[in-house]
Design a protein around this motif. Structure first.
Motif, PDB file in Angstrom:
ATOM      1  N   ASN A 142       0.809  -1.219   0.000  1.00 57.59           N
ATOM      2  CA  ASN A 142       0.000   0.000   0.000  1.00 57.59           C
ATOM      3  C   ASN A 142       0.841   1.266   0.000  1.00 57.59           C
ATOM      4  OD1 ASN A 142      -2.727   0.045  -0.203  1.00 57.59           O
ATOM      5  ND2 ASN A 142      -3.046  -0.732   1.896  1.00 57.59           N
ATOM      6  N   GLY A 143       2.004   1.207  -0.605  1.00 62.60           N
ATOM      7  CA  GLY A 143       2.891   2.381  -0.638  1.00 62.60           C
ATOM      8  C   GLY A 143       3.762   2.520   0.599  1.00 62.60           C
ATOM      9  N   GLU A 144       3.457   1.769   1.657  1.00 56.38           N
ATOM     10  CA  GLU A 144       4.256   1.873   2.892  1.00 56.38           C
ATOM     11  C   GLU A 144       5.425   0.897   2.840  1.00 56.38           C
ATOM     12  OE1 GLU A 144       0.834   2.708   6.256  1.00 56.38           O
ATOM     13  OE2 GLU A 144       1.391   0.647   5.830  1.00 56.38           O
TER      14      GLU A 144
ATOM     15  N   GLN B 164      14.321   5.306  -1.559  1.00 54.85           N
ATOM     16  CA  GLN B 164      13.255   6.294  -1.354  1.00 54.85           C
ATOM     17  C   GLN B 164      13.386   7.035  -0.024  1.00 54.85           C
ATOM     18  OE1 GLN B 164      10.489   6.666  -3.596  1.00 54.85           O
ATOM     19  NE2 GLN B 164      11.931   5.525  -4.867  1.00 54.85           N
TER      20      GLN B 164
ATOM     21  N   GLU C 234       4.543   6.273   2.728  1.00 56.93           N
ATOM     22  CA  GLU C 234       5.036   6.533   1.367  1.00 56.93           C
ATOM     23  C   GLU C 234       5.776   7.873   1.367  1.00 56.93           C
ATOM     24  OE1 GLU C 234       3.138   6.054  -3.046  1.00 56.93           O
ATOM     25  OE2 GLU C 234       1.818   6.349  -1.345  1.00 56.93           O
TER      26      GLU C 234
END
Ligand SMILES: Cc1cc2nc3c(=O)[nH]c(=O)nc-3n(C[C@H](O)[C@H](O)[C@H](O)COP(=O)(O)OP(=O)(O)OC[C@H]3O[C@@H](n4cnc5c(N)ncnc54)[C@H](O)[C@@H]3O)c2cc1C
Length: 285
Positions: free
Chosen positions: A65-67, A87, A172
């Protein structure tokens, strides 16, 4: 010689582990790095070690989920070599400051967060700048604790009774820039002095900023007043200088007799100014 008899248990599921860790005299172990030093200090009533080694999934690192989800038993090195870390520059740079290869390869996130200790301060500071949270499981529920919970209560963190850290979660990164800066000084004695910074900008304006100093106080310290003053403004050489001038005893309470206070405060100011300039080069000459 340490004269103590211990029973060793290695449950294969989280449920079995949770049944054990809430019991009196039972202590979790992940990679066992702190066991000998703890035993030397004396751990009253300890009789059973509960190893998490056999529980599947606790060492995994993945994006969901982007995490970024870092299993509690993942080692520092396994994250350092993971592509997702690109990132999160602040965390990559903080992990790289851990000087001892043994610790980089064997320290786990769950063990380090629970054990505390200045050696881990850069990593904790970076996790704070990146707004990480920590999933703690008990027999009754699972809770997400904000990462700053782990920078309180002195050295050893008190988890909910029978609690077990299962995961560290990083949101994220979106448009967030981040960095961890340190300095080489005094023959490397204070290698863990540094600053973690993260920020988002709209044009020249700072939207959100996090500033965390590591190594100056027992636990990393967030510079909330300076963050509040800078948020919503554009950085200028004057505002950067004035942020550094704010690092008085209220903002940064230094109680360390080994290193002169004036030197530490100067160092903190230099790090703060470098950190602000490093992420906002386009607006500040
Ligand atoms: C050679 C060497 C040098 C070291 N030098 C330093 C130093 O200079 N400074 C320093 O601060 N430390 C030092 N340490 C200890 C170091 O900080 C450890 O890395 C740290 O204790 C984490 O170790 P670990 O991941 O093996 O966790 P463990 O030692 O297995 O556990 C550490 C603590 O965390 C708890 N715990 C572990 N996992 C969890 C979990 N998932 N949920 C809840 N609780 C958990 C355990 O019950 C234990 O109390 C050193 C250790 C070694 C072997």
């Amino acid at each position: 010689m340490i004269g103590i008899q211990l029973t060793y248990k290695a449950p294969e599921t989280l449920k079995e582990a949770l049944d054990l860790v809430g019991r009196e005299g039972h202590q979790i172990l992940t990679a066992d790095q702190s066991l000998i030093s703890d035993l030397k200090k004396g751990v009253p009533s300890l009789h059973t070690l509960v190893s998490l080694r056999k529980i599947p999934g606790l060492s995994s690192i993945n994006i969901d989920n982007g995490e970024l989800r870092i299993g509690a038993s993942a080692s520092y090195n396994s994250l350092l070599t993971h592509e997702a870390l690109n990132q999160y520059p602040a965390l990559a740079q903080a992990l790289a400051t851990i000087p001892d290869p043994h610790l980089r390869h064997h320290s786990t996130f769950g063990g380090a967060l629970s054990h505390g200790g200045r050696i881990h301060a850069p990593v904790l500071a970076a996790l704070m700048a990146l707004d990480a949270s920590v999933v703690v499981l008990t027999r009754d529920n699972d809770t997400r604790l904000p990462i700053h919970y782990f920078s309180q209560n002195g050295n050893r963190v008190l988890l909910p009774q029978g609690g077990l850290i299962t995961m560290i979660v990083l949101p994220e990164p979106a448009a967030k820039s981040s960095a961890y800066l340190t300095v080489n000084q005094l023959a490397g004695r204070q290698a863990n002095h540094g600053i973690a910074i993260s920020l988002t900008q709209s044009g020249d304006t700072l939207d959100q900023i996090r500033l965390i100093l590591a190594g100056f106080t027992e636990q990393p310290i967030r510079l909330k007043n300076i963050e509040e003053k800078l948020a919503g403004s554009s950085l200028t050489p004057d505002s950067i200088k004035s942020a550094a001038d704010q690092l008085g005893q209220d903002e940064l309470p230094i109680h360390n007799d080994r290193i002169p206070e004036g030197y530490q405060r100067h160092l903190a100011g230099v790090l703060l100014q470098r950190a602000l300039k490093s992420l906002t080069k386009q607006t500040v000459s």
